[in-house]
Design a protein around this motif. Structure first.
Motif, PDB file in Angstrom:
ATOM      1  N   SER A   1       0.863  -1.169   0.000  1.00 17.08           N
ATOM      2  CA  SER A   1       0.000   0.000   0.000  1.00 17.08           C
ATOM      3  C   SER A   1       0.900   1.218   0.000  1.00 17.08           C
ATOM      4  O   SER A   1       1.961   1.214   0.589  1.00 17.08           O
TER       5      SER A   1
ATOM      6  N   GLY B   1      -1.289   3.291   4.423  1.00 23.18           N
ATOM      7  CA  GLY B   1      -2.384   2.341   4.600  1.00 23.18           C
ATOM      8  C   GLY B   1      -3.690   2.968   4.218  1.00 23.18           C
ATOM      9  O   GLY B   1      -3.790   3.648   3.224  1.00 23.18           O
ATOM     10  N   SER B   2      -4.676   2.755   5.028  1.00 19.16           N
ATOM     11  CA  SER B   2      -6.014   3.238   4.752  1.00 19.16           C
ATOM     12  C   SER B   2      -6.102   4.736   4.976  1.00 19.16           C
ATOM     13  O   SER B   2      -5.554   5.262   5.923  1.00 19.16           O
TER      14      SER B   2
ATOM     15  N   THR C   1      -5.690  -7.190   4.933  1.00 17.14           N
ATOM     16  CA  THR C   1      -5.765  -5.844   5.502  1.00 17.14           C
ATOM     17  C   THR C   1      -5.148  -4.867   4.513  1.00 17.14           C
ATOM     18  O   THR C   1      -4.585  -5.271   3.491  1.00 17.14           O
ATOM     19  N   THR C   2      -5.189  -3.597   4.847  1.00 18.33           N
ATOM     20  CA  THR C   2      -4.611  -2.577   3.964  1.00 18.33           C
ATOM     21  C   THR C   2      -3.099  -2.711   3.835  1.00 18.33           C
ATOM     22  O   THR C   2      -2.527  -2.243   2.865  1.00 18.33           O
ATOM     23  N   THR C   3      -2.457  -3.340   4.792  1.00 19.39           N
ATOM     24  CA  THR C   3      -1.006  -3.514   4.718  1.00 19.39           C
ATOM     25  C   THR C   3      -0.615  -4.941   4.332  1.00 19.39           C
ATOM     26  O   THR C   3       0.571  -5.254   4.267  1.00 19.39           O
TER      27      THR C   3
ATOM     28  N   THR D   1      -9.802   4.318   1.914  1.00 23.09           N
ATOM     29  CA  THR D   1      -9.204   3.889   0.651  1.00 23.09           C
ATOM     30  C   THR D   1      -7.761   3.467   0.884  1.00 23.09           C
ATOM     31  O   THR D   1      -7.150   3.809   1.887  1.00 23.09           O
ATOM     32  N   LEU D   2      -7.242   2.726  -0.066  1.00 26.92           N
ATOM     33  CA  LEU D   2      -5.818   2.429  -0.104  1.00 26.92           C
ATOM     34  C   LEU D   2      -5.392   2.549  -1.564  1.00 26.92           C
ATOM     35  O   LEU D   2      -6.207   2.424  -2.471  1.00 26.92           O
TER      36      LEU D   2
ATOM     37  N   ARG E   1      -3.319   0.967  -4.442  1.00 26.86           N
ATOM     38  CA  ARG E   1      -2.664  -0.266  -4.876  1.00 26.86           C
ATOM     39  C   ARG E   1      -1.499   0.067  -5.802  1.00 26.86           C
ATOM     40  O   ARG E   1      -1.483   1.112  -6.439  1.00 26.86           O
TER      41      ARG E   1
ATOM     42  N   THR F   1     -11.986   0.572   1.229  1.00 32.03           N
ATOM     43  CA  THR F   1     -11.811  -0.284   2.394  1.00 32.03           C
ATOM     44  C   THR F   1     -12.962  -0.029   3.365  1.00 32.03           C
ATOM     45  O   THR F   1     -13.566   1.042   3.360  1.00 32.03           O
TER      46      THR F   1
ATOM     47  N   GLY G   1     -10.752  -1.094   7.567  1.00 32.92           N
ATOM     48  CA  GLY G   1      -9.399  -1.556   7.272  1.00 32.92           C
ATOM     49  C   GLY G   1      -9.317  -2.795   6.393  1.00 32.92           C
ATOM     50  O   GLY G   1      -8.233  -3.323   6.179  1.00 32.92           O
TER      51      GLY G   1
ATOM     52  N   PRO H   1      -9.806  -4.336   2.622  1.00 35.55           N
ATOM     53  CA  PRO H   1     -10.012  -4.000   1.212  1.00 35.55           C
ATOM     54  C   PRO H   1     -11.281  -4.670   0.666  1.00 35.55           C
ATOM     55  O   PRO H   1     -11.608  -5.801   1.041  1.00 35.55           O
TER      56      PRO H   1
END
Length: 181
Positions: free
Chosen positions: A32, A38-39, A76-78, A113-114, A116, A124, A127, A129
């Motif tokens: 991310s 992240g998010s 997760t976002t990470t 959001t994240l 990509r 998201t 947290g 996606p």
């Protein structure tokens, strides 16, 4: 006791990825980016890209076209797990553009959001996606809940983002127990 059915995609992944590879498209890696790494949550803005909808599976999150939204367990976002072209061909990324509100009417979680590595801005929720399921037959269809599949050795179990109602004891059989491809 009901038995949870497992739907495997190993046979579908090469066929689904071929057009994307031929076109030179590529889904990104699992990282991310962005200032927070992240998010990102945004406050009020444009119309909501996500809303709550009552379905046969209970009240679930849907995108602006009414398609059910899913997330794989453990993602997760990470830690993106659906990061291959084959995976995103079956489970398209729920994208956002412009300002995304941090709240969803009828839901208590936080929308964000994240970014990509393929350049897409992914939605998201709390947290996690968000993705659509390509086998869902339109607005209100929820056929991917509980689906298990594997892409490049990464095993995924998908869950609809349920806001109320009980989880299904087995994946819905609306699509005949398998993928309609």
């Amino acid at each position: 006791m009901s038995q949870r059915r497992s739907r495997r995609l190993w046979w579908l992944a090469p066929a689904a990825a071929a057009p994307l590879i031929a076109a030179g498209c590529s889904a990104g890696s699992s990282s991310s980016t962005g200032s927070s790494g992240g998010s990102t949550n945004h406050s009020a803005g444009s119309s909501a890209p996500v809303s709550a909808r009552s379905t046969g599976q209970g009240k679930v999150l849907v995108d602006s076209a009414g398609h059910a939204l899913y997330s794989p367990a453990g993602e997760t976002t990470t830690h993106l797990m659906c990061d291959s072209a084959a995976c995103t061909a079956i489970w398209p990324v729920a994208t956002a553009s412009g300002t995304v509100p941090s709240t969803v009417p009828g839901a208590s979680g936080t929308l964000g959001t994240l970014h990509r590595s393929d350049g897409k801005t992914q939605l998201t929720y709390n947290g996690h996606p968000l993705y659509r399921f390509s086998a869902d037959q339109g607005a209100g269809s929820v056929t991917g809940d509980g689906t298990k599949d594997s892409f490049g050795g990464t095993k995924l179990t998908w869950h609809v983002i349920r806001l109320s109602g009980k989880p299904a004891s087995s994946p819905s059989s609306q699509n005949g127990g398998g993928y309609n491809y």
